[in-house]
Design a protein around this motif. Structure first.
Motif, PDB file in Angstrom:
ATOM      1  N   LEU A 528      39.420  35.042  50.226  1.00 15.48           N
ATOM      2  CA  LEU A 528      38.849  36.056  49.342  1.00 15.48           C
ATOM      3  C   LEU A 528      38.232  37.189  50.152  1.00 15.48           C
ATOM      4  N   SER A 533      44.679  39.500  46.716  1.00 15.16           N
ATOM      5  CA  SER A 533      44.759  39.771  45.280  1.00 15.16           C
ATOM      6  C   SER A 533      45.536  38.689  44.539  1.00 15.16           C
ATOM      7  N   LEU A 536      43.179  35.913  43.717  1.00 19.00           N
ATOM      8  CA  LEU A 536      42.308  36.250  42.598  1.00 19.00           C
ATOM      9  C   LEU A 536      43.013  36.054  41.261  1.00 19.00           C
ATOM     10  N   THR A 537      44.256  36.382  41.222  1.00 18.99           N
ATOM     11  CA  THR A 537      45.038  36.191  39.992  1.00 18.99           C
ATOM     12  C   THR A 537      45.147  34.706  39.663  1.00 18.99           C
ATOM     13  N   GLU A 540      41.729  33.497  38.277  1.00 21.36           N
ATOM     14  CA  GLU A 540      41.223  34.116  37.050  1.00 21.36           C
ATOM     15  C   GLU A 540      41.147  33.166  35.856  1.00 21.36           C
ATOM     16  N   LEU A 558      33.203  34.251  44.374  1.00 23.66           N
ATOM     17  CA  LEU A 558      33.760  35.592  44.208  1.00 23.66           C
ATOM     18  C   LEU A 558      32.974  36.662  44.953  1.00 23.66           C
ATOM     19  N   SER A 561      34.683  38.415  47.849  1.00 19.06           N
ATOM     20  CA  SER A 561      35.682  39.456  47.620  1.00 19.06           C
ATOM     21  C   SER A 561      34.973  40.712  47.144  1.00 19.06           C
ATOM     22  N   THR A 563      36.553  43.390  46.044  1.00 20.44           N
ATOM     23  CA  THR A 563      37.537  44.174  45.301  1.00 20.44           C
ATOM     24  C   THR A 563      37.064  44.430  43.871  1.00 20.44           C
ATOM     25  N   GLN A 565      38.855  43.956  41.320  1.00 24.60           N
ATOM     26  CA  GLN A 565      39.334  42.824  40.523  1.00 24.60           C
ATOM     27  C   GLN A 565      38.306  41.704  40.474  1.00 24.60           C
ATOM     28  N   ALA A 566      37.688  41.422  41.615  1.00 26.81           N
ATOM     29  CA  ALA A 566      36.665  40.378  41.670  1.00 26.81           C
ATOM     30  C   ALA A 566      35.431  40.776  40.864  1.00 26.81           C
ATOM     31  N   LEU A 569      36.018  40.376  37.194  1.00 28.95           N
ATOM     32  CA  LEU A 569      35.992  38.967  36.820  1.00 28.95           C
ATOM     33  C   LEU A 569      34.549  38.459  36.748  1.00 28.95           C
TER      34      LEU A 569
END
Length: 745
Positions: A528, A533, A536-537, A540, A558, A561, A563, A565-566, A569
């Protein structure tokens, strides 16, 4: 900042359910409640007893018994035991500890580590050798393969020792971690532990660091905060760590999450009156004085909690498995606690109603450590020492000094016992021989019902680095028949060998056991941090996991990370789990960048010259490692009220000469018309830079605002104080304050 939860009706129902669960779990066929006399012994003898006589004073629940394993003169002043993978016992002996009331010669290199063996299988050690001699207060030991890593007091350096010719004496010494900086803190406020956890990290108390084994060396991994704790560290089958803070009078702390994520304690985590203790004799030698005594003169509160262990063996009743045992040497007792998980939060509760698992009326009984042994039983280290408080608290004018002298406790030195706890109907397990075991056999050992065997098998596999057993380990991880603890060990062993495939890891995200899902999430953290990525998917869907522990672990992990995206989430986790305080706390902390408190401090002192800024920031680390134990992480004090608050203190913000004197020599109460169960111990043994850093931080944080303190200020006050060795009173300090102000300083 620690999370301060609100008590709600729902939570009250949770606690009630937990208490019923605990009561049910302690009902074991044939087990009567622990011994609890109508009245405590008000006139106990202070005479030294033989081990056999001492055992007659000890009381345990029905069916439990103690067996003597070793005693003086074979061992003297024992403080810790460990076993190598073949079952040989190493005993750390602090032979210079409080040999008189002044602690004379305590720093001398006269301590040792003994090697003990039971050659005839009767459970009692009959072979002895001095494995390492001429040590300074050895405090931590970690067996690797055929080497023993040892830590001494007052140093950060770690060495491994090896006996190359089998004579029971170490003849090879190798530095495995190098840090020449001295550790000048009082020996009661230094690191302990050095335990290899299931996650393959090696943990200690106090210091903001953990270690990883790498090709014969220990490599440090920094933590953002000190994990706290003092003497003793233990973990359960899932790798949850349990710390204990005697100075803060908190018997169990920082067990909600791994210290890598920072310190976290909830106000309700110790159920009911967990901090109250129930000795069977009077307790005259308690540092806290009269405030720590009931009307019958028995200790009313944990004040020396230490040497804890989670029992993970298989040769005592199953109801003991997973229970937390905590030593209280001032109360001459050992607490048994049930560990309960509810909606992701962990609770501890006394297993008995106003009683203790083990109590003794021997005034010299000093349990300081416990451990699960290779035979599946539990071991108890009894220092059997008259004084159990370091000399900083036994000086002239202290509460303790006359109590010690009146009862001649300072005369009991040079003794010590190690006991084994057994139970009717159970036979101790076989002696191990894992050092000679092949890797295939070590993999099979991961299924042993005794956690000691599994720990050693995993450690040896990781040290050997033998990846040929990867298929067998993968098979165990995926097995429907293997025990959960076996599957966890196999998964973490693969991670330790750097042999865990992405495909297997992904399967663990949907494993039936939440503990496996949690472990898999933790293992992803290095990936992470690299911004994976795809990972992370894959993670999720766990935002909707049915188990709170999994969502909490996801929120914690998390943070590695950075990002978008993190962060998205994390925000979703927070929004959908507002009813769970732990999930909210974990997501909030993970969304913060770095240490929020330290970032604010940096901003607050940005105007200072860089040398002064460094003083303050270095002092922040020192404070968290030591001072927070009693004053709280924010300087507002602790719920146990063992020390006055520093936030907003007139003395802290006032003339530096006053606070320097307090640090150098200590402070005795009452303070601001309040009595505290402890004295502020002298810190004058620390270097001038250390004291200047701590005071500079205290005077420029917690809402305080005052000048920094420099090394030369400490030197000047040291000269003025001279050879004073007693604590200050407020009346004396007021005279100093007025005198300094008159001089215009």
């Amino acid at each position: 900042m620690l999370h301060k939860p609100q008590t709600t009706l729902a939570f009250t129902k949770i606690i009630a359910a937990c208490m019923l669960l605990v009561a049910a779990s302690c009902k074991q066929p044939g087990e009567a409640p622990p011994y609890r006399p109508d009245k405590p012994d008000t006139n106990p003898s202070f005479a030294f007893l033989t081990p056999e006589e001492s055992m007659k004073t000890m009381h345990l629940p029905e069916g439990y018994h103690l067996e003597l394993v070793a005693s003086e003169p074979m061992v003297q002043e024992p403080v810790a035991v460990v076993w190598d993978a073949n079952g040989k016992m190493y005993v750390a002996e602090m032979r210079s500890y409080m040999q008189d009331i002044n602690g004379t010669g305590e720093h001398l290199p006269v301590c040792r580590i003994s090697l003990l063996e039971d050659t005839n299988g009767d459970g009692k050690m009959d072979k002895h050798s001095v494995f390492i001699d001429s040590l300074v207060l050895p405090r931590m030991m970690l067996p690797l393969d055929d080497k023993l890593v040892v830590s001494e007091t007052y140093t950060y350096n770690l060495y491994s020792y090896r006996d190359s010719n089998g004579d029971g004496v170490a003849d090879e010494k190798t530095m495995v971690f190098h840090n020449d900086a001295p550790d000048n803190a009082n020996l009661e406020h230094q690191k302990s532990g050095l335990i290899w956890n299931i996650d393959n990290y090696i943990y200690v108390t106090y210091n903001p660091v953990r270690y990883r084994y790498d090709n014969g060396m220990l490599v440090a991994d920094s933590l953002n905060d000190s994990p706290g704790g003092q003497w003793g560290l233990t973990s359960d089958d899932y790798g949850r760590l349990f710390y204990s803070s005697a100075g803060g009078e908190e018997p169990a702390v920082n067990f909600q999450q791994n210290p890598k994520y920072g310190r976290l304690d909830f106000d309700d985590q110790r159920i009911a009156d967990f901090d109250s203790v129930y000795p069977i004799i009077i307790t005259p030698d308690v540092q806290g004085g009269a405030d720590r005594l009931r009307k019958d003169s028995t200790l009313n509160h944990f004040t020396a909690s230490c040497g804890q262990t989670v029992y993970r063996g298989d040769k005592l009743p199953a109801t003991m498995r997973g229970d937390l045992f905590i030593c209280e040497p001032v109360g001459r007792l050992i607490r048994r606690a049930k560990v309960i998980n509810k909606d992701g939060e962990t609770f501890v509760k006394n297993a008995y109603d106003k009683a203790e698992f083990l109590t003794s009326s021997d005034m010299n009984f000093r349990p300081v450590n416990t451990s699960t042994g290779p035979d599946g039983c539990m071991y108890i280290v009894d220092m059997y020492h008259g004084i159990i408080q370091e000399s900083a608290w036994t000086k002239e004018g202290s509460y303790l000094r006359p109590q010690i002298q009146r009862k001649n406790l300072d005369k009991n030195i040079g003794r010590g016992r190690i006991y084994r706890l057994v139970h009717d109907g159970y036979k101790p397990g076989p002696k191990p021989n894992l050092l000679k075991a092949g890797s295939d056999e070590l993999v099979k050992t991961l299924s042993n019902a005794n956690g000691w065997w599994r720990d050693n098998a995993q450690r040896l596999l990781v040290i050997r680095g033998d990846k040929s057993v990867t298929p067998q380990l993968e098979s165990l991880v995926l097995s429907n028949d293997a025990a959960l603890y076996t599957r966890l060990h196999a998964l973490w062993t693969l991670d330790g060998l750097h042999a865990l495939s992405p495909q297997l890891l992904q399967k663990m995200f949907t494993d039936k056991a939440p503990e496996m899902r949690c472990a898999a999430i933790r293992i992803t953290e290095p990936l992470l941090a690299k911004g994976d990525s795809t990972l992370l998917t894959q993670l999720e869907p766990l935002k909707n996991d049915t188990t709170a522990d999994v969502k909490i672990q996801l929120a914690l992990s998390l943070r590695f990370s950075k990002t978008a995206q993190a962060k998205a989430l994390l925000n979703e986790l927070a929004t959908n789990n507002k009813a769970n305080k732990f999930v909210v706390h974990a997501t909030t902390k993970s969304l913060e960048e770095g240490d929020e408190a330290l970032n604010k401090l940096r901003a607050d002192i940005a105007y200072m010259p860089w040398r002064d800024r460094k003083l303050v920031m270095d002092g922040a680390l020192n404070f968290r490692q030591l001072c927070a134990t009693c004053h709280g992480p924010e300087g507002k004090g602790l719920p146990s009220k063992v020390a006055p608050p520093l936030a907003g203190s007139a003395r802290v913000n006032g003339n530096m000469d006053v606070v320097i004197r307090i640090l150098l020599n200590g402070l005795q109460g009452p303070v601001d018309n309040k009595k505290y169960p402890d004295v502020m111990p002298a810190q004058g043994a620390n270097e001038d830079d250390y004291i200047a850093e701590v005071l500079s931080y205290i005077r420029n944080s917690m809402g305080n605002k005052a000048s920094v303190v420099h090394r030369d200020d400490i030197r000047r006050v040291r000269k003025e104080v001279g050879d004073r060795n007693t604590s200050w009173t407020l009346d004396e300090l007021n005279k100093v304050k007025n005198s300094v102000e008159t001089k215009g300083l």
